[in-house]
Design an enzyme around this catalytic site. Sequence first.
Site, PDB file in Angstrom:
ATOM      1  N   ASN A  35      66.569  74.286 -26.973  1.00 50.15           N
ATOM      2  CA  ASN A  35      65.352  73.687 -26.400  1.00 50.15           C
ATOM      3  C   ASN A  35      65.740  72.603 -25.394  1.00 50.15           C
ATOM      4  O   ASN A  35      65.102  71.560 -25.311  1.00 50.15           O
ATOM      5  CB  ASN A  35      64.480  73.117 -27.526  1.00 50.15           C
ATOM      6  N   SER A 124      59.844  62.028 -39.058  1.00 48.83           N
ATOM      7  CA  SER A 124      58.573  61.992 -38.333  1.00 48.83           C
ATOM      8  C   SER A 124      57.482  61.404 -39.219  1.00 48.83           C
ATOM      9  O   SER A 124      57.504  61.573 -40.446  1.00 48.83           O
ATOM     10  CB  SER A 124      58.193  63.428 -37.955  1.00 48.83           C
ATOM     11  N   THR A 126      54.874  62.623 -39.619  1.00 47.46           N
ATOM     12  CA  THR A 126      54.207  63.764 -40.241  1.00 47.46           C
ATOM     13  C   THR A 126      54.450  63.782 -41.757  1.00 47.46           C
ATOM     14  O   THR A 126      53.662  64.364 -42.506  1.00 47.46           O
ATOM     15  CB  THR A 126      54.661  65.087 -39.565  1.00 47.46           C
ATOM     16  N   TYR A 148      57.135  72.663 -40.684  1.00 49.03           N
ATOM     17  CA  TYR A 148      57.942  71.683 -39.952  1.00 49.03           C
ATOM     18  C   TYR A 148      57.997  70.364 -40.722  1.00 49.03           C
ATOM     19  O   TYR A 148      59.066  69.799 -40.966  1.00 49.03           O
ATOM     20  CB  TYR A 148      57.348  71.462 -38.545  1.00 49.03           C
ATOM     21  N   LYS A 152      61.192  68.176 -42.739  1.00 47.45           N
ATOM     22  CA  LYS A 152      61.552  66.753 -42.580  1.00 47.45           C
ATOM     23  C   LYS A 152      61.576  66.061 -43.952  1.00 47.45           C
ATOM     24  O   LYS A 152      62.486  65.295 -44.257  1.00 47.45           O
ATOM     25  CB  LYS A 152      60.552  66.043 -41.649  1.00 47.45           C
ATOM     26  N   ASP A 294      44.221  68.402 -37.515  1.00 47.22           N
ATOM     27  CA  ASP A 294      44.310  67.063 -36.910  1.00 47.22           C
ATOM     28  C   ASP A 294      43.605  66.024 -37.775  1.00 47.22           C
ATOM     29  O   ASP A 294      42.592  66.313 -38.418  1.00 47.22           O
ATOM     30  CB  ASP A 294      43.662  67.063 -35.519  1.00 47.22           C
TER      31      ASP A 294
HETATM   32  C1  UD1 Z   1      52.017  66.386 -33.441  1.00 52.49           C
HETATM   33  C2  UD1 Z   1      52.475  66.864 -34.789  1.00 52.49           C
HETATM   34  C3  UD1 Z   1      53.516  65.932 -35.329  1.00 52.49           C
HETATM   35  C4  UD1 Z   1      54.672  65.806 -34.357  1.00 52.49           C
HETATM   36  C5  UD1 Z   1      54.126  65.321 -33.016  1.00 52.49           C
HETATM   37  C6  UD1 Z   1      55.231  65.322 -31.985  1.00 52.49           C
HETATM   38  C7  UD1 Z   1      50.517  68.049 -35.710  1.00 52.49           C
HETATM   39  C8  UD1 Z   1      49.492  68.072 -36.793  1.00 52.49           C
HETATM   40  N1  UD1 Z   1      51.349  66.992 -35.703  1.00 52.49           N
HETATM   41  O1  UD1 Z   1      51.341  65.161 -33.645  1.00 52.49           O
HETATM   42  O2  UD1 Z   1      54.008  66.429 -36.565  1.00 52.49           O
HETATM   43  O3  UD1 Z   1      55.627  64.892 -34.861  1.00 52.49           O
HETATM   44  O4  UD1 Z   1      53.105  66.216 -32.565  1.00 52.49           O
HETATM   45  O5  UD1 Z   1      54.872  64.588 -30.874  1.00 52.49           O
HETATM   46  O6  UD1 Z   1      50.580  68.943 -34.893  1.00 52.49           O
HETATM   47  N2  UD1 Z   1      45.074  66.596 -28.162  1.00 52.49           N
HETATM   48  C9  UD1 Z   1      44.048  67.029 -27.349  1.00 52.49           C
HETATM   49  N3  UD1 Z   1      44.314  68.048 -26.467  1.00 52.49           N
HETATM   50  C10 UD1 Z   1      45.532  68.647 -26.367  1.00 52.49           C
HETATM   51  C11 UD1 Z   1      46.582  68.182 -27.201  1.00 52.49           C
HETATM   52  C12 UD1 Z   1      46.319  67.170 -28.082  1.00 52.49           C
HETATM   53  O7  UD1 Z   1      42.932  66.523 -27.411  1.00 52.49           O
HETATM   54  O8  UD1 Z   1      45.687  69.587 -25.566  1.00 52.49           O
HETATM   55  C13 UD1 Z   1      44.833  65.480 -29.079  1.00 52.49           C
HETATM   56  C14 UD1 Z   1      45.025  65.803 -30.551  1.00 52.49           C
HETATM   57  O9  UD1 Z   1      43.858  66.302 -31.122  1.00 52.49           O
HETATM   58  C15 UD1 Z   1      45.453  64.427 -31.122  1.00 52.49           C
HETATM   59  C16 UD1 Z   1      46.200  63.773 -29.949  1.00 52.49           C
HETATM   60  O10 UD1 Z   1      45.781  64.477 -28.779  1.00 52.49           O
HETATM   61  O11 UD1 Z   1      44.314  63.644 -31.399  1.00 52.49           O
HETATM   62  C17 UD1 Z   1      47.703  63.862 -30.076  1.00 52.49           C
HETATM   63  O12 UD1 Z   1      48.089  65.214 -30.285  1.00 52.49           O
HETATM   64  P1  UD1 Z   1      49.607  65.702 -30.202  1.00 52.49           P
HETATM   65  O13 UD1 Z   1      50.243  65.175 -28.973  1.00 52.49           O
HETATM   66  O14 UD1 Z   1      49.628  67.184 -30.411  1.00 52.49           O
HETATM   67  O15 UD1 Z   1      50.332  64.950 -31.404  1.00 52.49           O
HETATM   68  P2  UD1 Z   1      49.954  64.908 -32.964  1.00 52.49           P
HETATM   69  O16 UD1 Z   1      49.016  65.999 -33.336  1.00 52.49           O
HETATM   70  O17 UD1 Z   1      49.576  63.523 -33.314  1.00 52.49           O
END
Ligand code: UD1
Length: 336
Positions: A35, A124, A126, A148, A152, A294
């Site tokens: 990656n 993490s 998580t 995942y 961890k 989420d």
């Molecule tokens: C996710 C992982 C976490 C990991 C981290 C790495 C999950 C449940 N958790 O965290 O284990 O360590 O990524 O960075 O997947 N959002 C949008 N639109 C998008 C993408 C995200 O609205 O296209 C929102 C999500 O709903 C959330 C926030 O942005 O509220 C952050 O999302 P994201 O960057 O995917 O991180 P996490 O979900 O917090």
Amino acid sequence: MNILVTGGLGFIGSHTVVELLNNNYDVVVVDNLSNSTIDVIDNIEKITSKKFKFYNIDVCNYDDLKTVFKENKIDSVIHFAGYKAVGESVDNPIMYYENNLYSSIILCKVMNEFNVNSLVFSSSATVYGIPKSLPMKEDFPLSATSPYGTTKLMIENILKDISISNPNFSPVILRYFNPAGAHSSGLIGENPKGIPNNLMPYIMRVATGDLEELSVFGNDYDTHDGTGVRDYIHVVDLAKGHLKAIEKSMNTSGVKVYNLGTGVGYSVLDLVNTFSKVNNVPIPYKIVGRRAGDIASCYADPSKAYNELGWRAELSMEDMCRDSYNFIMKQKEAKN
Ligand code: UD1
């Protein structure tokens, strides 16, 4: 001092290698490029004007890893190598358990054989699952909501068990919140293959025009504007936390666990608006339904890392947005 960095060409790994070289550590990187790309080596050397040793091997390969320890006197290890996409882990759990667990077990086995006891492990937030209260502290109950996350958690437990059997073993477990940003040079950063799952990489692609608009996953959460709140932390701050963790690991024994976050939560719309303002670029978005799994809010209590490591995040959300945009624009220019 010679530090082995597994997964050292990845997003957090490469920024950590920069900080290590800038602080006069000798560095040996192991990465199988699953990656990451080989040009990260040149870019790290450009930023630091220093060289480091690189092995294109898989940490799961016991014989290959042993060669690295034979050819280099390793003082401490930072273990980043592993798969990290939550959705992918749900679709392909065997791949996640095999790679993430096996690599960690092989690494610990070889470290034990060569009597290397200092380790920093990339965990993490998580592992807190769905927190009962905020901010999240290191002694909160642990659980996982994806394969995942389970890997961890299992690796954390493996490290704890090894510490019981070997009192000299000194793993420092770092639980990251949401890493974002890039090196200010724009030479290294995060540019996932395919359509990004995480918020900042997605916004970056919308900013460049490669993706049309951001889907905001829900605006009916119990947060200040209804969108999900997270603790975004600049990857350079995160990288610096690893240097403090190495010092801690070298000077103590037993397991230590630290949250690496800012302690401040930003909503999806806070991030979109800051990115747009700092970089003077529109980020079109639409509100869609919640994403399964989420949670509304997630942010760290980072005080333990401050009190025991003397580390705290120094860069702002504006810095993360500016550096992310600078990096993605440089990537785009290089392609054209
Ligand atoms: C996710 C992982 C976490 C990991 C981290 C790495 C999950 C449940 N958790 O965290 O284990 O360590 O990524 O960075 O997947 N959002 C949008 N639109 C998008 C993408 C995200 O609205 O296209 C929102 C999500 O709903 C959330 C926030 O942005 O509220 C952050 O999302 P994201 O960057 O995917 O991180 P996490 O979900 O917090």
